[in-house]
Design a protein around this motif. Structure first.
Motif, PDB file in Angstrom:
ATOM      1  N   VAL A 167     -17.371  -7.054 -11.863  1.00 22.28           N
ATOM      2  CA  VAL A 167     -16.678  -7.441 -12.967  1.00 22.28           C
ATOM      3  C   VAL A 167     -15.072  -7.596 -13.127  1.00 22.28           C
ATOM      4  CG1 VAL A 167     -16.271  -7.376 -15.640  1.00 22.28           C
ATOM      5  CG2 VAL A 167     -18.612  -6.737 -14.512  1.00 22.28           C
ATOM      6  N   LYS A 168     -14.575  -6.647 -12.355  1.00 17.19           N
ATOM      7  CA  LYS A 168     -13.196  -6.508 -12.483  1.00 17.19           C
ATOM      8  C   LYS A 168     -12.856  -6.829 -11.126  1.00 17.19           C
ATOM      9  CE  LYS A 168      -9.123  -4.766 -13.929  1.00 17.19           C
ATOM     10  NZ  LYS A 168      -8.233  -5.803 -14.006  1.00 17.19           N
ATOM     11  N   HIS A 169     -12.704  -6.274 -10.146  1.00 17.49           N
ATOM     12  CA  HIS A 169     -12.754  -6.387  -8.713  1.00 17.49           C
ATOM     13  C   HIS A 169     -13.219  -5.563  -7.884  1.00 17.49           C
ATOM     14  CE1 HIS A 169      -9.152  -4.092  -7.995  1.00 17.49           C
ATOM     15  NE2 HIS A 169      -8.676  -4.418  -9.035  1.00 17.49           N
ATOM     16  N   GLY A 170     -13.540  -6.084  -6.622  1.00 16.25           N
ATOM     17  CA  GLY A 170     -14.060  -5.214  -5.543  1.00 16.25           C
ATOM     18  C   GLY A 170     -13.411  -4.435  -4.819  1.00 16.25           C
ATOM     19  N   PHE A 171     -11.864  -4.462  -4.782  1.00 14.62           N
ATOM     20  CA  PHE A 171     -10.957  -3.701  -4.092  1.00 14.62           C
ATOM     21  C   PHE A 171     -10.891  -2.302  -4.452  1.00 14.62           C
ATOM     22  CE2 PHE A 171     -10.053  -7.964  -2.536  1.00 14.62           C
ATOM     23  CZ  PHE A 171     -10.257  -7.973  -1.132  1.00 14.62           C
ATOM     24  N   LEU A 172     -10.957  -1.425  -3.406  1.00 15.32           N
ATOM     25  CA  LEU A 172     -10.424   0.100  -3.809  1.00 15.32           C
ATOM     26  C   LEU A 172      -9.325   0.359  -2.685  1.00 15.32           C
ATOM     27  CD1 LEU A 172     -14.024   1.545  -4.004  1.00 15.32           C
ATOM     28  CD2 LEU A 172     -12.658   1.224  -6.102  1.00 15.32           C
ATOM     29  N   ARG A 173      -8.391   0.504  -3.219  1.00 14.28           N
ATOM     30  CA  ARG A 173      -7.420   0.886  -2.387  1.00 14.28           C
ATOM     31  C   ARG A 173      -6.811   2.218  -2.440  1.00 14.28           C
ATOM     32  NH1 ARG A 173      -4.573  -3.965  -0.729  1.00 14.28           N
ATOM     33  NH2 ARG A 173      -5.301  -5.463  -2.041  1.00 14.28           N
ATOM     34  N   GLN A 174      -6.333   2.853  -1.096  1.00 17.44           N
ATOM     35  CA  GLN A 174      -5.864   4.153  -1.333  1.00 17.44           C
ATOM     36  C   GLN A 174      -4.771   4.031  -0.307  1.00 17.44           C
ATOM     37  OE1 GLN A 174      -8.533   7.467  -1.451  1.00 17.44           O
ATOM     38  NE2 GLN A 174      -7.492   8.065  -3.307  1.00 17.44           N
ATOM     39  N   VAL A 178      -8.245   0.227   2.505  1.00 21.99           N
ATOM     40  CA  VAL A 178      -8.910  -0.789   1.639  1.00 21.99           C
ATOM     41  C   VAL A 178     -10.337  -0.719   1.807  1.00 21.99           C
ATOM     42  CG1 VAL A 178      -8.962  -2.980   0.691  1.00 21.99           C
ATOM     43  CG2 VAL A 178      -6.846  -2.058   1.706  1.00 21.99           C
ATOM     44  N   GLN A 179     -11.179  -0.574   0.835  1.00 24.26           N
ATOM     45  CA  GLN A 179     -12.583  -0.486   0.632  1.00 24.26           C
ATOM     46  C   GLN A 179     -13.022  -1.681  -0.036  1.00 24.26           C
ATOM     47  OE1 GLN A 179     -14.032   3.209  -0.227  1.00 24.26           O
ATOM     48  NE2 GLN A 179     -14.377   3.856   1.867  1.00 24.26           N
ATOM     49  N   ILE A 180     -14.084  -2.352   0.138  1.00 23.70           N
ATOM     50  CA  ILE A 180     -14.386  -3.468  -0.958  1.00 23.70           C
ATOM     51  C   ILE A 180     -15.915  -3.532  -1.235  1.00 23.70           C
ATOM     52  CG2 ILE A 180     -14.393  -4.777   1.239  1.00 23.70           C
ATOM     53  CD1 ILE A 180     -13.756  -7.091  -0.198  1.00 23.70           C
ATOM     54  N   LEU A 245     -11.017  -8.487   6.634  1.00 26.51           N
ATOM     55  CA  LEU A 245     -10.174  -7.300   6.605  1.00 26.51           C
ATOM     56  C   LEU A 245     -10.393  -6.584   7.903  1.00 26.51           C
ATOM     57  CD1 LEU A 245     -10.940  -5.445   3.206  1.00 26.51           C
ATOM     58  CD2 LEU A 245      -8.926  -6.560   3.877  1.00 26.51           C
ATOM     59  N   GLN A 246     -11.341  -6.919   8.645  1.00 25.19           N
ATOM     60  CA  GLN A 246     -11.561  -6.191  10.017  1.00 25.19           C
ATOM     61  C   GLN A 246     -11.014  -7.115  11.041  1.00 25.19           C
ATOM     62  OE1 GLN A 246     -15.678  -5.663  10.274  1.00 25.19           O
ATOM     63  NE2 GLN A 246     -15.917  -4.166   8.790  1.00 25.19           N
ATOM     64  N   GLU A 247     -10.141  -8.166  10.505  1.00 23.52           N
ATOM     65  CA  GLU A 247      -9.662  -9.018  11.682  1.00 23.52           C
ATOM     66  C   GLU A 247     -10.511  -9.851  12.364  1.00 23.52           C
ATOM     67  OE1 GLU A 247      -6.354  -6.721  13.329  1.00 23.52           O
ATOM     68  OE2 GLU A 247      -5.551  -6.118  11.386  1.00 23.52           O
ATOM     69  N   PHE A 248     -11.651 -10.099  11.745  1.00 24.45           N
ATOM     70  CA  PHE A 248     -12.422 -10.990  12.258  1.00 24.45           C
ATOM     71  C   PHE A 248     -11.684 -12.717  11.969  1.00 24.45           C
ATOM     72  CE2 PHE A 248     -16.014 -14.015  12.116  1.00 24.45           C
ATOM     73  CZ  PHE A 248     -17.038 -13.514  12.813  1.00 24.45           C
ATOM     74  N   ASP A 249     -11.800 -13.484  13.043  1.00 23.66           N
ATOM     75  CA  ASP A 249     -10.880 -14.474  13.025  1.00 23.66           C
ATOM     76  C   ASP A 249     -11.414 -15.639  12.325  1.00 23.66           C
ATOM     77  OD1 ASP A 249      -8.436 -15.740  13.172  1.00 23.66           O
ATOM     78  OD2 ASP A 249      -8.470 -16.227  15.213  1.00 23.66           O
ATOM     79  N   ILE A 250     -11.402 -15.958  10.991  1.00 28.82           N
ATOM     80  CA  ILE A 250     -12.361 -17.057  10.553  1.00 28.82           C
ATOM     81  C   ILE A 250     -11.280 -17.970  10.495  1.00 28.82           C
ATOM     82  CG2 ILE A 250     -13.261 -17.596   8.132  1.00 28.82           C
ATOM     83  CD1 ILE A 250     -13.499 -14.789   7.501  1.00 28.82           C
ATOM     84  N   GLU A 251     -11.592 -19.166  10.771  1.00 38.29           N
ATOM     85  CA  GLU A 251     -10.770 -20.516  10.800  1.00 38.29           C
ATOM     86  C   GLU A 251     -10.169 -20.615   9.303  1.00 38.29           C
ATOM     87  OE1 GLU A 251     -12.312 -24.191  12.478  1.00 38.29           O
ATOM     88  OE2 GLU A 251     -10.598 -25.191  11.789  1.00 38.29           O
ATOM     89  N   HIS A 252      -8.988 -20.968   9.369  1.00 41.69           N
ATOM     90  CA  HIS A 252      -8.255 -21.613   7.840  1.00 41.69           C
ATOM     91  C   HIS A 252      -7.607 -22.818   8.389  1.00 41.69           C
ATOM     92  CE1 HIS A 252      -8.755 -17.180   6.624  1.00 41.69           C
ATOM     93  NE2 HIS A 252      -8.250 -17.529   5.694  1.00 41.69           N
ATOM     94  N   GLU A 253      -7.613 -23.728   7.439  1.00 39.20           N
ATOM     95  CA  GLU A 253      -7.084 -25.000   7.408  1.00 39.20           C
ATOM     96  C   GLU A 253      -6.490 -25.633   6.139  1.00 39.20           C
ATOM     97  OE1 GLU A 253      -9.231 -29.600   8.274  1.00 39.20           O
ATOM     98  OE2 GLU A 253     -10.428 -27.720   7.826  1.00 39.20           O
ATOM     99  N   ALA A 254      -5.414 -26.040   6.326  1.00 39.01           N
ATOM    100  CA  ALA A 254      -4.731 -26.525   5.089  1.00 39.01           C
ATOM    101  C   ALA A 254      -5.358 -27.873   4.789  1.00 39.01           C
ATOM    102  CB  ALA A 254      -3.176 -26.806   5.567  1.00 39.01           C
ATOM    103  N   ILE A 255      -5.721 -28.084   3.742  1.00 38.27           N
ATOM    104  CA  ILE A 255      -6.445 -29.187   3.137  1.00 38.27           C
ATOM    105  C   ILE A 255      -5.754 -29.841   2.080  1.00 38.27           C
ATOM    106  CG2 ILE A 255      -8.628 -28.569   3.978  1.00 38.27           C
ATOM    107  CD1 ILE A 255      -9.556 -27.716   0.990  1.00 38.27           C
TER     108      ILE A 255
END
Ligand code: ATP
Ligand code: MG
Length: 321
Positions: A167-174, A178-180, A245-255
């Motif tokens: 509901v709020k957000h899935g990120f837990l930072r210390q 970062v955990q999610i 977060l694990q630096e898996f390379d997902i393609e990003h594209e300006a659209i």
């Protein structure tokens, strides 16, 4: 001078500051956990108006007249003095946080990008979805609950095509860690174990079938839309963020999105009195766009790095420094 309010671990801020240096823009970085160590705040209420000064351990002194603009990034709670008893540390942190909040209130509202009050007011996902729909975005059918009967009915009415998320957000930072809590599909197994999950309320949404995810970075009148090609890998079909977060390379594209969607993204940003927002959308295979959420202070550095969009420059221009 530009005041950048953040914490020591904020890598996007390092990236931003690099650009400030390249453009020879004077700035001061305030890492809020250092309050009491590398800087002090003095507030005086003598006379008609309150005034303040920020005193740095290295001798620098900043007053109201010195601050032209403020970039509010990711401040954290000040550290409590190490030698305090554990029971007094929370008191110390709370008091220190309140002094910081007092300082924020003494800096003229027009100087902020974005004011913490506006960030807070914009941060509720349920209100965001309500407003988004009212402005003309499509949104997924949504139910927020921890009641088994309500959730069961919702899942059945969508023939099991439902995801759940925080509901709020899935990120837990210390610090840098970062955990999610990722978005999950909920099926019959979920319902069988409902008692194990239902300790907290969750958002349940009809699952929208994606062509790709879209991250829209709005800075003033600029709308930078990026496709995140999450459907190219089985691991990122439901939620692309964990592997990212694990630096898996997902393609990003300006659209380029249809003009009315650019306009809607600016409208909802303005509705919440923000100069910046990071909006998550889904584009379906049929070419429709669905609004998921608005992150009033969401990350942008990786978008600039992957697409080359001039986001830092747009922020600097918006700050007018
Ligand atoms: N209704 C939905 N249908 C399909 N996928 C969804 C849906 N809602 C979220 N997702 C997927 O889950 C991931 C995260 O989405 P979203 O930003 O809405 O989650 P969140 O938990 O609200 O995020 P945050 O932690 O940033 O607040 C993305 O990969 C997105 O495509
Ligand atoms: Mg998100």
């Amino acid at each position: 001078m530009l005041l950048v309010i953040t914490n020591k671990f904020d890598l996007a801020c390092d990236f931003f500051i690099l650009r400030l240096k390249e453009r020879s823009i004077p700035f001061l970085r305030l890492n809020t956990e250092d309050y009491g160590n590398s800087f002090q705040i003095n507030i005086s209420l003598a006379g008609y108006d309150a005034s303040y000064e920020i005193n740095f351990a290295d001798g620098r002194l900043v007053t109201n007249a010195d601050i032209k603009a403020v970039y509010f990034r990711q401040p954290v709670s000040p550290d409590a003095p190490h030698d305090l008893a554990e029971s007094d540390k929370e008191f110390s942190r709370r008091e220190a946080r309140e002094i910081l909040r007092s300082l924020w209130r003494l800096i003229n509202h027009g100087k902020w990008f974005n004011h913490p009050k506006e960030l807070w007011l914009a941060s509720n996902k349920i209100e965001q979805l309500t407003i988004a729909q009212r402005l003309g975005f499509k949104i997924p059918d949504t139910c927020v609950s921890m009641s088994e009967l309500t959730v069961r009915n919702f899942i059945e009415s969508h023939e099991g095509q439902v995801v759940c998320k925080a509901v709020k957000h899935g990120f837990l930072r210390q610090g840098l860690d970062v955990q999610i809590a990722t978005t999950q599909r909920v099926g019959s197994e979920f319902l069988n174990q409902f008692g194990n999950y239902a300790q907290v309320p969750m958002i349940f949404q009809e699952e929208i079938h994606k062509a790709f995810d879209v991250r829209v970075t709005v800075v003033g009148d600029n709308v930078f839309a990026t496709a995140i090609h999450s459907q190219q890998h089985p691991q990122t079909i439901v939620d692309w963020r964990l592997l990212d977060l694990q630096e898996f390379d997902i393609e990003h594209e300006a659209i380029k999105m249809p003009a009315h969607l650019d306009e809607l993204c600016k409208q909802i940003t303005r509705y919440f009195n923000l100069k910046y927002s990071a909006i998550d959308l889904i584009k379906t295979v049929q070419g429709e766009y669905f609004f998921l959420e608005l992150n009033p202070n969401g990350e942008w550095a990786w978008i600039e790095q992957k697409t080359g969009y001039p986001i830092r420059d747009a922020i600097i221009d918006c700050l007018r420094v």
